[in-house]
Motif scaffolding. Sequence first.
Motif, PDB file in Angstrom:
ATOM      1  N   VAL A  13       0.776  -1.273   0.079  1.00  0.00           N
ATOM      2  CA  VAL A  13       0.091   0.028  -0.031  1.00  0.00           C
ATOM      3  C   VAL A  13       1.021   1.219   0.172  1.00  0.00           C
ATOM      4  N   ASN A  14       0.569   2.244  -0.874  1.00  0.00           N
ATOM      5  CA  ASN A  14       1.346   3.316  -0.977  1.00  0.00           C
ATOM      6  C   ASN A  14       0.245   4.647  -0.844  1.00  0.00           C
ATOM      7  N   VAL A  15       0.234   5.367   0.088  1.00  0.00           N
ATOM      8  CA  VAL A  15      -0.557   6.532   0.419  1.00  0.00           C
ATOM      9  C   VAL A  15      -0.008   7.856   0.310  1.00  0.00           C
ATOM     10  N   THR A  16      -0.257   8.702  -0.478  1.00  0.00           N
ATOM     11  CA  THR A  16       0.074  10.065  -0.414  1.00  0.00           C
ATOM     12  C   THR A  16      -1.021  11.000   0.058  1.00  0.00           C
ATOM     13  N   ILE A  17      -0.716  11.628   1.252  1.00  0.00           N
ATOM     14  CA  ILE A  17      -1.696  12.687   1.780  1.00  0.00           C
ATOM     15  C   ILE A  17      -1.200  14.100   1.640  1.00  0.00           C
ATOM     16  N   GLN A  18      -1.919  14.690   0.757  1.00  0.00           N
ATOM     17  CA  GLN A  18      -1.577  15.969   0.551  1.00  0.00           C
ATOM     18  C   GLN A  18      -2.775  17.010   1.327  1.00  0.00           C
ATOM     19  N   ASP A  19      -2.248  17.646   2.187  1.00  0.00           N
ATOM     20  CA  ASP A  19      -3.304  18.278   3.015  1.00  0.00           C
ATOM     21  C   ASP A  19      -4.426  17.578   3.405  1.00  0.00           C
ATOM     22  N   PHE A  20      -5.622  17.730   2.710  1.00  0.00           N
ATOM     23  CA  PHE A  20      -6.779  16.755   3.319  1.00  0.00           C
ATOM     24  C   PHE A  20      -7.220  15.790   2.143  1.00  0.00           C
ATOM     25  N   VAL A  21      -6.318  15.577   1.338  1.00  0.00           N
ATOM     26  CA  VAL A  21      -6.688  14.621   0.135  1.00  0.00           C
ATOM     27  C   VAL A  21      -5.589  13.391   0.215  1.00  0.00           C
ATOM     28  N   ALA A  22      -6.277  12.248   0.337  1.00  0.00           N
ATOM     29  CA  ALA A  22      -5.326  10.926   0.206  1.00  0.00           C
ATOM     30  C   ALA A  22      -5.387  10.326  -1.139  1.00  0.00           C
ATOM     31  N   ASP A  23      -4.160   9.996  -1.631  1.00  0.00           N
ATOM     32  CA  ASP A  23      -4.085   9.052  -3.099  1.00  0.00           C
ATOM     33  C   ASP A  23      -3.632   7.782  -2.700  1.00  0.00           C
ATOM     34  N   VAL A  24      -4.414   6.827  -2.834  1.00  0.00           N
ATOM     35  CA  VAL A  24      -4.242   5.323  -2.140  1.00  0.00           C
ATOM     36  C   VAL A  24      -4.134   4.366  -3.303  1.00  0.00           C
ATOM     37  N   VAL A  25      -2.947   3.727  -3.331  1.00  0.00           N
ATOM     38  CA  VAL A  25      -2.694   2.727  -4.394  1.00  0.00           C
ATOM     39  C   VAL A  25      -2.407   1.608  -3.511  1.00  0.00           C
ATOM     40  N   SER A  26      -3.022   0.409  -3.771  1.00  0.00           N
ATOM     41  CA  SER A  26      -3.013  -0.811  -3.108  1.00  0.00           C
ATOM     42  C   SER A  26      -3.036  -2.114  -3.766  1.00  0.00           C
ATOM     43  N   GLU A  27      -2.145  -3.029  -3.679  1.00  0.00           N
ATOM     44  CA  GLU A  27      -2.300  -4.355  -4.210  1.00  0.00           C
ATOM     45  C   GLU A  27      -2.433  -5.482  -2.895  1.00  0.00           C
ATOM     46  N   MET A  28      -3.270  -6.407  -2.859  1.00  0.00           N
ATOM     47  CA  MET A  28      -3.470  -7.353  -1.942  1.00  0.00           C
ATOM     48  C   MET A  28      -3.350  -8.903  -2.540  1.00  0.00           C
ATOM     49  N   PHE A  29      -2.963  -9.851  -1.991  1.00  0.00           N
ATOM     50  CA  PHE A  29      -2.517 -11.025  -2.573  1.00  0.00           C
ATOM     51  C   PHE A  29      -3.257 -12.015  -1.495  1.00  0.00           C
ATOM     52  N   PHE A  30      -4.523 -12.623  -1.876  1.00  0.00           N
ATOM     53  CA  PHE A  30      -5.325 -13.672  -1.053  1.00  0.00           C
ATOM     54  C   PHE A  30      -5.068 -14.973  -1.418  1.00  0.00           C
ATOM     55  N   CYS A  31      -5.140 -15.760  -0.618  1.00  0.00           N
ATOM     56  CA  CYS A  31      -4.854 -17.087  -0.841  1.00  0.00           C
ATOM     57  C   CYS A  31      -6.020 -18.128  -0.469  1.00  0.00           C
ATOM     58  N   ASN A  32      -6.716 -18.902  -1.267  1.00  0.00           N
ATOM     59  CA  ASN A  32      -7.558 -19.941  -0.765  1.00  0.00           C
ATOM     60  C   ASN A  32      -7.210 -21.125  -0.071  1.00  0.00           C
ATOM     61  N   LYS A  33      -7.423 -21.161   1.282  1.00  0.00           N
ATOM     62  CA  LYS A  33      -6.711 -21.937   2.128  1.00  0.00           C
ATOM     63  C   LYS A  33      -7.650 -23.337   2.345  1.00  0.00           C
ATOM     64  N   GLN A  34      -8.639 -23.322   1.669  1.00  0.00           N
ATOM     65  CA  GLN A  34      -9.585 -24.486   1.857  1.00  0.00           C
ATOM     66  C   GLN A  34      -9.348 -25.652   0.829  1.00  0.00           C
ATOM     67  N   GLN A  35      -9.791 -26.748   0.994  1.00  0.00           N
ATOM     68  CA  GLN A  35      -9.562 -27.679   0.147  1.00  0.00           C
ATOM     69  C   GLN A  35     -10.458 -27.832  -0.911  1.00  0.00           C
ATOM     70  N   ILE A  36     -11.259 -27.060  -1.210  1.00  0.00           N
ATOM     71  CA  ILE A  36     -12.278 -26.977  -2.167  1.00  0.00           C
ATOM     72  C   ILE A  36     -12.477 -25.688  -2.837  1.00  0.00           C
ATOM     73  N   SER A  37     -12.734 -25.497  -4.011  1.00  0.00           N
ATOM     74  CA  SER A  37     -12.902 -24.242  -4.827  1.00  0.00           C
ATOM     75  C   SER A  37     -13.846 -23.285  -4.327  1.00  0.00           C
ATOM     76  N   ARG A  38     -13.523 -22.026  -4.482  1.00  0.00           N
ATOM     77  CA  ARG A  38     -14.506 -20.907  -3.631  1.00  0.00           C
ATOM     78  C   ARG A  38     -15.091 -19.959  -4.842  1.00  0.00           C
ATOM     79  N   GLU A  39     -16.036 -19.651  -4.918  1.00  0.00           N
ATOM     80  CA  GLU A  39     -16.541 -18.319  -5.649  1.00  0.00           C
ATOM     81  C   GLU A  39     -16.600 -17.312  -4.665  1.00  0.00           C
ATOM     82  N   ILE A  40     -16.043 -16.188  -5.377  1.00  0.00           N
ATOM     83  CA  ILE A  40     -15.830 -15.240  -4.530  1.00  0.00           C
ATOM     84  C   ILE A  40     -16.089 -13.797  -5.324  1.00  0.00           C
TER      85      ILE A  40
END
Length: 853
Positions: A85-112
């Motif tokens: 996550v990279n956040v740039t805050i300039q006075d009262f405006v935030a610019d958020v750039v995020s990347e998240m990695f999820f993993c299915n820990k179950q032994q069955i497929s999941r609709e997400i």
Amino acid sequence: MAKEETFGPSPLRRGDHGQPHEDALRHVRHQAVCVDHVCDGTCLQPVKMRISGTLSKQRRYRGLFSRGTWFFSSYPEMELESMTVNVTIQDFVADVVSEMFFCNKQQISREIMFIFPVDSDTVVHTFHATMGDTRVEAMLWDKKEAQQLYKATPGMENLRYLQDQWDLWGPVFACFLGTVPPNGEVAISLCYVQELPLHPDGAAKFCWPKKLFPQQKFIRQYLSEEEISENLYFRIRLQSARGVSHIDVNSSCTPLQYTAPDWTSAEVSLKSSPCLSDKLELLVYYGGPHNLSAVVESRDPKAAPGSLLGDPVVMVTLKPSIPEVMPSPGHLGEFLFLMDCSLYQDAQNTLLFLLKSLPLGCYFNIYSFGATFKVFYPQSVEYTQETMDNAVGRISSICPDLGGCDLLGLLRSIYSTPLLRGLPRQLFIFIQRKVSSEEQAIMAEVHRYRDYHRCFCFPTDKCESFYISQAIALETKGKCVCIHSKMTMTSEAVKCLQQALQPLASEISLHWDLPPGLEVTVIRKAPERIFQGHQSIIYAQIHGQAQDPEADVATVTLQYRVGSQPFHYTLRFSMSPSADDRFPVHRIAMMHLLWKLAWQETSKSEMEDIWHSAVKLSLSLGVPSAFTSVVAVRMEQRDTGHRDSLLADPSMLLSPSCNLVPCQLLWLCGSRPVWFKSTKFWIVQKFQLCLETLSPKASHTEVLSQLSAHCKEQESSPEEQMMEEPTAFNTSWDWTISPLSTKLCNFSSIRVVVALQKANGSWALTSALISALGLRKADVEGQSLSKDVKPVLATVLALVWLHQYKWRVSWSELLEAKARRWLWDRTEFHLDECLEAANSLLGCFVEPIIFRI
């Protein structure tokens, strides 16, 4: 460690602004029909869940929605393994750039699916997800064209069920992503910009949900602090021309590192996720004066000059300094009380105290609403003795209405009424029943007029419209307080009235002085008034060509008044800022411009031109609007290549591997019971149960019968009108208060005393007042007082008597303040003699300090 530039995805836009080719639309429809046979599991079935910022198929959901908060599931099927996550805050405006990695820990497929709440101050402009060789990317289309694409998209009904879920409410971005196999991974890229709220101490407040951190137990047990960076990269950059003073964050972080010698920029990184809070909370404190600040964002050199993106945009933050002064009668404002008819019996005391607490010179009105609404006066009236008496007498005329709840019609009626002499308008909304399925329309109306009024909302603990009450209050910078009992209703309403009566800044104006050749066009203008402790952010487009290229300094002057006292502040700011190719200020400014265009009243022919222009603006930076809709496309990674935009041309839809997936900005209309845990209420409940077996309550019928006709309650007995102690949650308000607690706290007498107070704050020495104070007429008349003291004795007696019970009823402060001001205006007021007589009659010892204003 991933770097910011490695995942800066393209915004929600189509690339060019041309119209889609009919062949492409026809192909998409054909593709959609065939998807059921070729997508092999990617066609989604209805999934009974809602999770924001996380993924799962569970049918249950836990969490509470509030502005700036994400929803999460407590089930770990899709575990967040790492994040950047990279956040740039300039006075009262935030610019958020995020990347998240999820993993299915179950032994069955999941609709997400992915769900992300949005509000009126947030612009989600980029979203895409990668699962193996498949990529799902969202983009904006003209709303009219998007409707055709939705019809061709299988599984859109999987989004519709969300709108009526019992525990889901508010606007969200929702996208079904497909099926994740066991141990399969999903990479989510999400980018948004947001206006940050103002913390009460003046800081900019940024929040990030705790659930969007890698699981703490995994990190703490198996990773050292040095290894955390492999799973958690959270960097925050801070910028302000006023200088970054310091930060306050509820998480372990690196020391604040200044990257400029004048402290105008700094960086900080998190070492771990928050430990004790449900979310990360970062408060950014700036140096220099807080009244006025400006940020200029450079133009996009690729855009045509004269367009919004082709010109610089300036963001000006206004936070007027408002001294603690008593406003003059002409600046007190307009107070509107909106009462749900289903609460009419419980709210009579609350309305009485609110009416009696208003100051002379303000304007007020009372509305009752149910399936329809009624109003006491055709338009708000000035608060005088006559109008107050009339309103008090009409309180008992509010009749129950068990029909619907036409809050939208009532608000539209109020908004269509011009402001009285430009005075501030503040609404007090008491609500218990569920609002009809018009929440989106209600919030659109509230947002449209949010700079012209403030709302205080009081939903009951059984109210099914708690979320929209909360949203209305937040949108107008008011307050939402849940009501547990009749007593808390009165107490909280009077507290909010105290806040509403604080001084404010009015007649606000901005004056610009730019280098020759430059002009400014305001996109979001300054409000006519700003309440104490609040701020307002305006945006303006700077266009033209400076005659002197070296002249890069401009000034802006803020002027306003507090009462009759004028104030002004002048700020010098640079016109040559550093470039930001992500354009966060432009995006927020465009959001406000698109709102203005959507509300603009024009003819049908003009509307076509406005629509075309608005769509072009919306697509240029991926800013959602009333003219565009979100569409998502699933494609094979090999077909996306290294393109900055998934659909740079509508012909890309012709790709045989491309198909549309359910994705939309939705308004969820569900509701969720509000549960409250309070030790105080349990203690009071036990105390009342003990008192139930004790002596019966003395009747106050004789006292009440001496009230004037307009104050009598003719439809219920005096006992039913008594103020009640707070009851435990989920119990009936109809439970009669215990006899001894009523006798000890004198709630019935307090109500009588309050009902007898005049609009100017004084009392007359009547037999009804003497009886309510627990005195005998002979004792009062037997006091040897000077002639000048007798006219004020009743007010002194009532003030001293109320002060005795302040520890039981804290909401008498406004009534006491009115009485003190009236006393100080009396030349015949002799404090020592009056106070001695009052203490003697009431058998107490109250010091003179209570008479200070």
